[in-house]
Motif scaffolding. Structure first.
Motif: not given
Length: 466
Positions: A95-114
């Motif tokens: 349902a969610l992808l938890l990441t260490g990024s604090l930026t406002g939008s996900p990076t290309e590497e972190e982007a996905g269908p969730v």
């Protein structure tokens, strides 16, 4: 109420500011619990969450938060490509992808269908939810996918607890230890053993970010985890290796430790390393002991609660290793046929690994049935035995052995080596002098390096044609 999975987080007092250090960032268990409590509060009720498992304190916080909330965790390799990442996320229905990024939008590497949710170590919340049922799923761990798309193995909280308690007993692992490793946090070795083990036992943890010899030498640990590639690099740096002489235990796993590396570690550190055996689907099931004998090429005896057997053809010394016990997985997610096919009719898990068991119970893993059991001229030959013989030659740095089709022998032994100043004929003769003549390679191919995965295992399916 069931006992907590992460025992040390539930114990008051006795904390230290550097109880956990991950990639150079230190925190106390109280700080970890507060940050993980904030994660738990945000994701409570989610069916499954994925975690971008980079070697950071945010990854540890995300995993602990999900475990507190009783939400199954799907570790995602940070270097996975879009196809692999999307398969894992879609197949698991995260349902969610938890990441260490604090930026406002996900990076290309972190982007996905969730939806991507950043983990902030500065957030704090007290979590007072009940301890989840031990039979509930703790992790959905995806296999390497060597025979198709990766499959999600369902690992229960009870299996994790049983395994960590058995390993603590086998390795005399206590709260007085300092565990050091730099292994990936998306595998059993680095995440389940290397993080949750410390949090259950209460030992201090130093994750070095990368498992370099210099980082291991500087960490001052009593207990070290590594894969054969790590230990090979350590013995190539004698000063770093000698710095580990003050440790209590060196543990090697995830692939067989070459006998020459075993001997070099003993010579440089004074320690005979502990070897152990396991799989994603079974966790760790066999190991040598802190207070027992350790033999090069052997992974020891079954852990507490584990039973093993070898299904060998009549007259053969080696066969498929099968086992049963409390650490086994609950099946493959959404793949009932694959789950059923991984068990025998009488309920034993089929590891797909070829093993031999000595009269005293010591187990030796020969290799995978699909790639490492070679049938040549009527003989059954384990690739690992030939690889170790090659690695004993002073000119050979790496070796991988396979069986290639042969019209007369059925299969012929082909060796791929990384070596300097030695010929094909010399290596063939050398192995023939070390082992039975029928175990010698018929062909030797020289490479610049062997293809390996993130855990340092040679990828034989990626070798060039024989």
């Amino acid at each position: 109420m069931s006992a907590p999975l992460l025992t040390s987080l539930a114990e008051p007092g006795g904390d230290r500011p550097d109880a956990l250090t991950v990639g150079g960032r230190a925190c106390s268990r109280e700080e970890l619990l507060g940050a993980a409590g904030a994660v738990a509060a945000r994701i409570a009720g989610a069916p499954v969450v994925a975690v971008r498992a980079s070697p950071t304190a945010e990854t540890v916080t995300a995993v602990v938060g999900a475990l507190l909330a009783g939400v199954p965790v799907v570790p995602v390799p940070p270097d996975s490509g879009p196809a692999e990442r999307d398969h894992i996320l879609r197949d698991s229905k995260a349902a969610l992808l938890l990441t260490g990024s604090l930026t406002g939008s996900p990076t290309e590497e972190e982007a996905g269908p969730v939806e991507t949710v950043p983990v902030d170590l500065a957030e704090r919340a007290a979590w007072s939810g009940p301890e989840p049922d031990p039979e509930s799923t703790a992790f959905v761990l995806y296999t390497s996918g060597t025979t198709g798309a990766p499959k999600g193995a369902l690992i229960s909280r009870g299996a994790v607890a049983a395994d960590l308690d058995a390993l603590a007993g086998a390795w005399a692992w206590t709260a007085e230890d300092t565990l050091v490793h730099g292994l990936p946090l998306f595998h059993v070795h680095g995440l389940v053993l290397g993080v949750l083990g410390a949090l259950r036992v209460g030992s201090r943890l130093v994750h070095t970010g990368r498992p370099t010899p210099a980082a291991y030498a500087a960490a001052g640990g009593s207990l070290y985890f590594g894969v054969p590639t790590v230990w090979h690099r350590v013995v190539q740096d004698p000063d770093a290796a000698r710095a580990l002489s003050g440790a209590r235990l060196l543990v090697s796993g995830s692939a067989p430790l070459p006998a020459p590396v075993f001997r070099d570690l003993e010579q440089l550190t004074g320690h005979r390393p502990v070897e152990r055996y396991g799989m994603t689907e079974t966790l760790i099931t066999i190991s040598t002991r802190a207070d027992g004998e350790r033999r090069p090429g052997y992974v020891g005896t079954p852990l507490s609660g584990i039973r093993t057997r070898v299904a060998a053809e009549e007259g053969a010394e080696i066969g498929e290793l099968q086992l049963t016990g409390p650490t086994l997985f609950d099946g493959y997610l959404n793949r009932p046929e694959a789950t059923a096919g991984s068990y025998t009719e009488d309920g034993w898990f089929r590891t797909g690994d070829i093993a031999a068991v000595e009269p005293d119970g010591f187990h030796r893993i020969v290799g995978r049935a699909s790639t490492d059991l070679i049938k040549s001229g009527g003989y059954r030959i384990g690739a690992g035995e030939v690889e170790n013989a090659l690695l004993d030659h002073p000119a050979v740095r790496e070796a991988a052995v396979v069986g290639a089709p042969h019209e007369d022998l059925g299969q012929q032994i082909v060796a791929y080596v990384v070596a300097d100043g030695v010929s094909e004929a010399e290596l063939i003769d050398y192995v023939a002098g070390q082992l039975s003549v029928h175990k010698r390679p018929r062909k030797v191919r020289f490479l610049e390096a062997l293809p390996r995965n993130a855990m340092g295992k040679p990828q034989k399916k990626l070798l060039p044609p024989a």
